[in-house]
Design a protein around this motif. Structure first.
Motif, PDB file in Angstrom:
ATOM      1  N   TRP A   1      45.239  46.195  39.016  1.00  0.00           N
ATOM      2  CA  TRP A   1      44.548  46.740  40.176  1.00  0.00           C
ATOM      3  C   TRP A   1      45.492  46.767  41.352  1.00  0.00           C
ATOM      4  O   TRP A   1      46.251  45.839  41.574  1.00  0.00           O
ATOM      5  CB  TRP A   1      43.350  45.875  40.551  1.00  0.00           C
ATOM      6  N   GLU A   2      45.452  47.830  42.099  1.00  0.00           N
ATOM      7  CA  GLU A   2      46.244  47.915  43.319  1.00  0.00           C
ATOM      8  C   GLU A   2      45.306  48.213  44.472  1.00  0.00           C
ATOM      9  O   GLU A   2      44.466  49.116  44.400  1.00  0.00           O
ATOM     10  CB  GLU A   2      47.292  49.026  43.207  1.00  0.00           C
ATOM     11  N   TYR A   3      45.420  47.406  45.514  1.00  0.00           N
ATOM     12  CA  TYR A   3      44.553  47.551  46.676  1.00  0.00           C
ATOM     13  C   TYR A   3      45.328  48.191  47.819  1.00  0.00           C
ATOM     14  O   TYR A   3      46.513  47.959  47.978  1.00  0.00           O
ATOM     15  CB  TYR A   3      44.019  46.184  47.122  1.00  0.00           C
ATOM     16  N   SER A   4      44.632  48.951  48.605  1.00  0.00           N
ATOM     17  CA  SER A   4      45.254  49.533  49.795  1.00  0.00           C
ATOM     18  C   SER A   4      44.191  49.612  50.892  1.00  0.00           C
ATOM     19  O   SER A   4      42.993  49.595  50.628  1.00  0.00           O
ATOM     20  CB  SER A   4      45.828  50.917  49.496  1.00  0.00           C
ATOM     21  N   LEU A   5      44.681  49.675  52.108  1.00  0.00           N
ATOM     22  CA  LEU A   5      43.776  49.760  53.246  1.00  0.00           C
ATOM     23  C   LEU A   5      43.094  51.124  53.312  1.00  0.00           C
ATOM     24  O   LEU A   5      43.674  52.139  52.930  1.00  0.00           O
ATOM     25  CB  LEU A   5      44.548  49.530  54.546  1.00  0.00           C
ATOM     26  N   THR A   6      41.897  51.120  53.845  1.00  0.00           N
ATOM     27  CA  THR A   6      41.217  52.376  54.137  1.00  0.00           C
ATOM     28  C   THR A   6      41.894  52.985  55.363  1.00  0.00           C
ATOM     29  O   THR A   6      42.722  52.344  56.028  1.00  0.00           O
ATOM     30  CB  THR A   6      39.735  52.128  54.460  1.00  0.00           C
TER      31      THR A   6
ATOM     32  N   ARG B   1      53.368  38.313  47.801  1.00  0.00           N
ATOM     33  CA  ARG B   1      53.283  39.632  48.438  1.00  0.00           C
ATOM     34  C   ARG B   1      54.610  40.097  49.025  1.00  0.00           C
ATOM     35  O   ARG B   1      54.912  41.288  49.028  1.00  0.00           O
ATOM     36  CB  ARG B   1      52.217  39.579  49.536  1.00  0.00           C
TER      37      ARG B   1
END
Length: 161
Positions: A3-8, A49
């Motif tokens: 899973w890769e998360y990114s900011l809205t 990170r």
């Protein structure tokens, strides 16, 4: 599964404000935390990170962090870097260790925040690094410091006279 998360978009718009507040705090408030405020998990996720992936060798690197002052269940962490990806494990991945870093959450937090140097915490035996000499020397090239460490370094560096 990875899973890769990114900011809205809204989160991205706040990035500059959050970073400015962080730099302000690093300069004016400091990072001296009491032992009951230290969080091994938060520290290790920050370390993971910001590792310098490009500085790692092409072979897999497995670093175990063992903290004698961590809260129950947070005393051991494994950082696995392989094929340009850093992964953080709370359970032993069963891989051969490249390095074993033992010490206190406080000591690594102080290095992470730039309050102290790796040499200082190793000299006082608050942190030890075991492994091949070349790898122990490379550790501090592989690991990064917090996003606000440079601000702290500039603020608290001895002034030239």
């Amino acid at each position: 599964m990875y899973w890769e998360y990114s900011l809205t978009a809204a989160g991205e718009d706040l990035r500059a404000i959050v970073m400015a507040l962080g730099h302000w705090g690093a300069q004016w408030i400091g990072s001296r935390l009491r032992d009951d405020q230290l969080d091994a998990g938060l520290l290790m996720w920050g370390v993971r990170r910001f590792v310098h992936l490009e500085a790692f060798p092409s072979c897999p690197v497995v670093i175990q962090f063992s903290f004698r002052d961590a809260r129950s269940g947070e005393g051991r962490w494994w950082l696995v870097v392989e094929e340009g990806v850093a992964d953080l494990c709370r359970d032993d991945p069963g891989r051969e260790l490249t390095l074993l870093v033992e010490g206190t959450v406080c000591a690594l937090t102080e290095v992470w925040a730039w309050d102290r140097t790796p040499k200082e915490v190793i000299h006082t035996h608050e942190l030890s690094v075991d492994g091949r000499a070349a790898d122990t020397q490379s550790l501090w090239l592989w690991l990064c410091t917090s996003a606000f460490a440079e601000t702290r370094r500039k603020r608290f560096a001895p002034q030239a006279r």
